[in-house]
Design a protein around this motif. Structure first.
Motif, mmCIF file in Angstrom:
data_model
loop_
_atom_site.group_PDB
_atom_site.id
_atom_site.type_symbol
_atom_site.label_atom_id
_atom_site.label_comp_id
_atom_site.label_asym_id
_atom_site.label_seq_id
_atom_site.Cartn_x
_atom_site.Cartn_y
_atom_site.Cartn_z
ATOM 1 N N TYR A 11 1.018 -1.419 0.159
ATOM 2 C CA TYR A 11 -0.190 -0.351 0.503
ATOM 3 C C TYR A 11 0.974 1.060 0.189
ATOM 4 O O TYR A 11 1.835 0.924 -0.077
ATOM 5 C CB TYR A 11 -1.097 0.612 1.028
ATOM 6 C CG TYR A 11 -0.175 0.901 2.397
ATOM 7 C CD1 TYR A 11 -0.022 1.940 3.119
ATOM 8 C CD2 TYR A 11 0.748 -0.726 3.442
ATOM 9 C CE1 TYR A 11 -0.111 1.824 3.828
ATOM 10 C CE2 TYR A 11 0.888 0.245 4.483
ATOM 11 C CZ TYR A 11 1.149 1.188 4.203
ATOM 12 O OH TYR A 11 1.375 1.719 5.789
ATOM 13 N N GLN A 59 -2.658 6.812 1.199
ATOM 14 C CA GLN A 59 -3.127 7.373 0.635
ATOM 15 C C GLN A 59 -4.834 6.748 1.123
ATOM 16 O O GLN A 59 -5.500 6.598 -0.300
ATOM 17 C CB GLN A 59 -2.478 7.211 -1.030
ATOM 18 C CG GLN A 59 -1.112 7.644 -1.579
ATOM 19 C CD GLN A 59 -1.920 9.301 -2.083
ATOM 20 O OE1 GLN A 59 -2.764 9.156 -2.622
ATOM 21 N NE2 GLN A 59 -0.734 9.897 -0.937
ATOM 22 N N LYS A 60 -4.594 6.509 1.610
ATOM 23 C CA LYS A 60 -5.971 5.742 2.816
ATOM 24 C C LYS A 60 -6.556 4.178 1.786
ATOM 25 O O LYS A 60 -7.078 4.188 1.626
ATOM 26 C CB LYS A 60 -7.589 6.986 2.072
ATOM 27 C CG LYS A 60 -7.490 7.600 3.003
ATOM 28 C CD LYS A 60 -8.608 9.150 2.602
ATOM 29 C CE LYS A 60 -8.494 10.249 3.522
ATOM 30 N NZ LYS A 60 -9.108 10.958 2.896
ATOM 31 N N ASN A 61 -5.068 3.531 0.893
ATOM 32 C CA ASN A 61 -5.521 2.506 0.925
ATOM 33 C C ASN A 61 -5.595 1.554 2.113
ATOM 34 O O ASN A 61 -6.364 0.049 1.148
ATOM 35 C CB ASN A 61 -4.278 1.980 -0.220
ATOM 36 C CG ASN A 61 -3.472 3.214 -0.982
ATOM 37 O OD1 ASN A 61 -2.764 3.511 -1.461
ATOM 38 N ND2 ASN A 61 -4.603 3.327 -1.668
ATOM 39 N N GLU A 121 -3.877 2.211 9.524
ATOM 40 C CA GLU A 121 -2.267 3.286 8.537
ATOM 41 C C GLU A 121 -1.857 3.731 9.355
ATOM 42 O O GLU A 121 -0.431 3.576 9.578
ATOM 43 C CB GLU A 121 -3.517 4.516 7.894
ATOM 44 C CG GLU A 121 -2.398 4.668 7.110
ATOM 45 C CD GLU A 121 -2.691 5.477 4.984
ATOM 46 O OE1 GLU A 121 -2.612 4.675 4.072
ATOM 47 O OE2 GLU A 121 -3.999 6.167 5.631
ATOM 48 N N GLY A 168 -1.346 4.731 -8.355
ATOM 49 C CA GLY A 168 -1.754 4.106 -6.650
ATOM 50 C C GLY A 168 -1.048 1.826 -7.114
ATOM 51 O O GLY A 168 -0.353 2.685 -8.850
#
Length: 156
Positions: free
Chosen positions: A34, A38-40, A46, A153
């Protein structure tokens, strides 16, 4: 290098539910990649990874608000079985992608099939919504993300 925004990170994890049953893991395959910030991944995980480095291992408990959210009864609906006309077969527990009212694809789980009424109950909540999640995590790699990774991404 410590994990910070725009770092490419790979982790191995075991995920346990509130009953201490393992419900997901990367240990049987490749680490989870990830890009940090990046809010993955879910917010609580996170946050727990922020500042960590390769080789760090830790456990973290994440409340629903920082995980997949609270369970929302409004995301459960009954639809006409004809919506599944293009499927060879459907069964309870099956995940499938259907278009929502705005035509956007959404992942739903079939929770009930009423053949007599020709209706199917679907649930658009994430399978872990409303659950407290317990992670065991190991940081495998950390590096700066490339321009392509930041732009496109992570593909994989």
């Amino acid at each position: 290098m410590n994990i910070s925004n725009n770092c490419y990170v790979e982790i191995h994890y075991n995920l346990f539910n509130e009953d201490k049953e393992r419900v997901d893991s990367s240990r049987d395959g490749e680490p989870l990649p990830y890009i940090h910030g990046q809010k993955n991944i879910i917010p609580g995980l996170e946050q727990a990874l922020d500042g960590r480095a390769v080789g760090d291992t830790f456990t973290v408990t994440i409340a629903p608000e920082q995980g997949y959210g609270d369970y929302d009864e409004e995301k459960v609906s009954i639809i006409d079985a004809e919506s599944f006309a293009g499927f060879d077969e459907i069964e309870v527990g099956m995940l499938c992608q259907l278009d929502d009212e705005e035509g956007e694809p959404q992942l739903v789980m079939i929770t009930e099939i009423d053949e007599a009424e020709g209706e199917v109950t679907i649930d658009a909540n994430h399978p872990f919504a409303g659950q407290t999640l317990n992670f065991e995590v190991e940081v495998i790699s950390v590096r700066e993300a490339t321009e392509a990774e930041l732009r496109d991404g992570i593909i994989g």
